[in-house]
Write an enzyme that holds these catalytic residues in place. Sequence first.
Site: not given
Length: 131
Positions: A34, A38, A67, A69, A72
Amino acid sequence: MRAAAPSLRRAGGGVIVNMSSLAGLTAYAGVGAYAASKWGLRGLTKVAALELAPDRVRVCSVHPGAVRTRMTAGFGDAYTTGQPVPRLGEPEEVARMVLFIVTEATFSTGCEFIVDGGILAGAPAALTSDS
């Protein structure tokens, strides 16, 4: 970007905003693939900014922290403890950053915009005369 660039060039300019993550700016254990994607997007954003600038196309990236979502949903309050703004961000806050980049940040390209509640600023500590 590959799909959007030709249309933006024909239109005489525009803005591409790539969604990245704090993992594109700092390391996190256990998320190697990941983080690599990024960091790669961050570099690609800068290359595209240079290549598309002559065509009046700006390219920037947004790096959200945690954030609220589905991703999370399992994060508790402990996750944001020690963060200067001690809560999860809201999707609308990220959307407002994108709107700012598109409409107001007209002299910015190749830039990273951070929406993280201050986590990259460092751990908050109260400074007192005893410090």
